[in-house]
Every structure is written in C-alpha cells, then in structure tokens.
Design a protein around this motif. Structure first.
Motif, short mmCIF file in Angstrom:
data_model
loop_
_atom_site.label_atom_id
_atom_site.label_comp_id
_atom_site.label_asym_id
_atom_site.label_seq_id
_atom_site.Cartn_x
_atom_site.Cartn_y
_atom_site.Cartn_z
N MET A 31 0.84 -1.20 0.00
CA MET A 31 0.00 0.00 0.00
C MET A 31 0.87 1.25 0.00
SD MET A 31 -3.45 -0.34 0.27
CE MET A 31 -4.13 0.81 1.44
N ASN A 35 1.83 4.22 -3.05
CA ASN A 35 1.29 5.51 -2.65
C ASN A 35 2.37 6.59 -2.70
OD1 ASN A 35 -1.19 6.68 -1.89
ND2 ASN A 35 -0.40 7.02 0.16
N LYS A 86 -7.60 2.16 -3.69
CA LYS A 86 -6.65 1.23 -4.30
C LYS A 86 -7.38 0.12 -5.06
CE LYS A 86 -2.84 3.10 -2.82
NZ LYS A 86 -1.76 3.53 -3.68
#
Length: 187
Positions: A31, A35, A86
């Motif tokens: 994640m 990002n 996402k």
C-alpha cells in the motif's frame, strides 16, 4: 486434551499469528509503495501527460516550498478510504495492461472522461483530499484577494466543494470541457 494436541494447537496458533503479521506487513508495505509519486509516474502515460502539467502549477513549485504529490490529491489519507481507492485503481491497471491510454493521442481522446471520473469522485467526497491542506476554517479571507474571498464566502454559503470551482487547478482542462454545463453545486 493431550499434551501433543495442545502443542499442535499452540503451534498452529503461533504459525497463524506469524503468517498474519507477515501478510499484514506485506499488504501495508505494498500500500505504501504504491502511494508514492514515483510509483504514479512510473507509468509513462502519467509521466508524459499529467505529471508534466503538474510541474507548471502552484501545487508543484511555490514560494513556500510545499509540494502536492499525486497521492496527496488522488489517494485518501485514512486507511478505509485508501483501500477503497486502491481497489478502484485496479481498473486503471487493467486499462494500462490493455493499452487504453498508452499514447498521448489515446490519452487526449479519453482525457475528458478521465477528468470527469476524478471530478465526480472528488465531488462525492466533498473534495476530501483538497481539504487535507485547504480548509475554509483555516483560511484568512482578509488576506485573500477580494474576488477569492467573495468566492469562498459564496462556496461556504451554497455548500460548494473545492472541485466545483477549481477544475484545472493542477492539470489542463480537457478539450471539449464546457464549464457552462457544469456549474458549481450541480452534478
């Protein structure tokens, strides 16, 4: 329960906990890795198109040295909304693999639709990502130009959100966009 069975259950529990930690850590690492601005512009479609435009805006270079990166504007900060974003981004990966916008010409042909998708998402969230940095409560209208202060007063009064008035603030407006068809407060 026999001693061997207890050890088996305990061993299974320990393996489950370790596996859970590893999977959770891997998920969070992925994640965070996805990002970053560097990840976003690793797709040449983004680097050659919208990232180039961003570099000519106040969000990229300004007197204070504060820079907004791709995730600052396009990825929520809080975990639940970030995960949802996402998941939605998996559609973008699918289209990347298909080559839907892999040339500047294809990108421009889809630009209005892509922009409208982003604008709708921002409107649906009351421009949540904008408000991470820009919040009416922290604005000093007396230090703004009168036109800006008046517009912000009207926005508060009528319940506008940032994207209602600030389309094209970080990227070029798409060809074919008609602001008359998209008045603030509508849509």
């Amino acid at each position: 329960m026999k001693s061997g069975a207890k050890r088996g259950v305990l061993g299974l529990l320990v393996v489950g906990i370790v596996l859970g930690i590893v999977l959770w850590g891997g998920f969070n690492t992925a994640m965070e890795a996805t990002n970053t601005e560097q990840f976003c512009i690793s797709c040449h479609e983004m680097e050659e198109n919208v990232y180039q435009e961003l570099q000519d805006t106040i969000h990229f270079t300004n007197r204070t040295g504060v820079r907004a990166t791709c995730p600052d504007c396009h990825v929520p900060k809080d975990w639940v909304h970030k995960v949802v974003r996402k998941i939605k981004a998996s559609n973008e990966i699918y289209h990347k693999l298909l080559g839907t916008i892999d040339t500047p010409e294809k990108f421009e042909a889809k630009r209005l639709q892509l922009a409208q998708n982003v604008w709708k998402a921002m409107k649906d969230t009351d421009s949540r990502e904008c408000r991470n940095c820009h919040n009416f409560d922290s604005m000093d209208f007396s230090r703004q130009e009168s036109r800006s202060a008046d517009a912000h007063d009207e926005a508060i009064e009528k319940g506008y959100t940032c994207i209602d008035c600030h389309k094209g603030i970080a990227h070029a407006l798409p060809e074919g966009y008609d602001p008359a068809e998209d008045m603030p407060g509508e849509g």
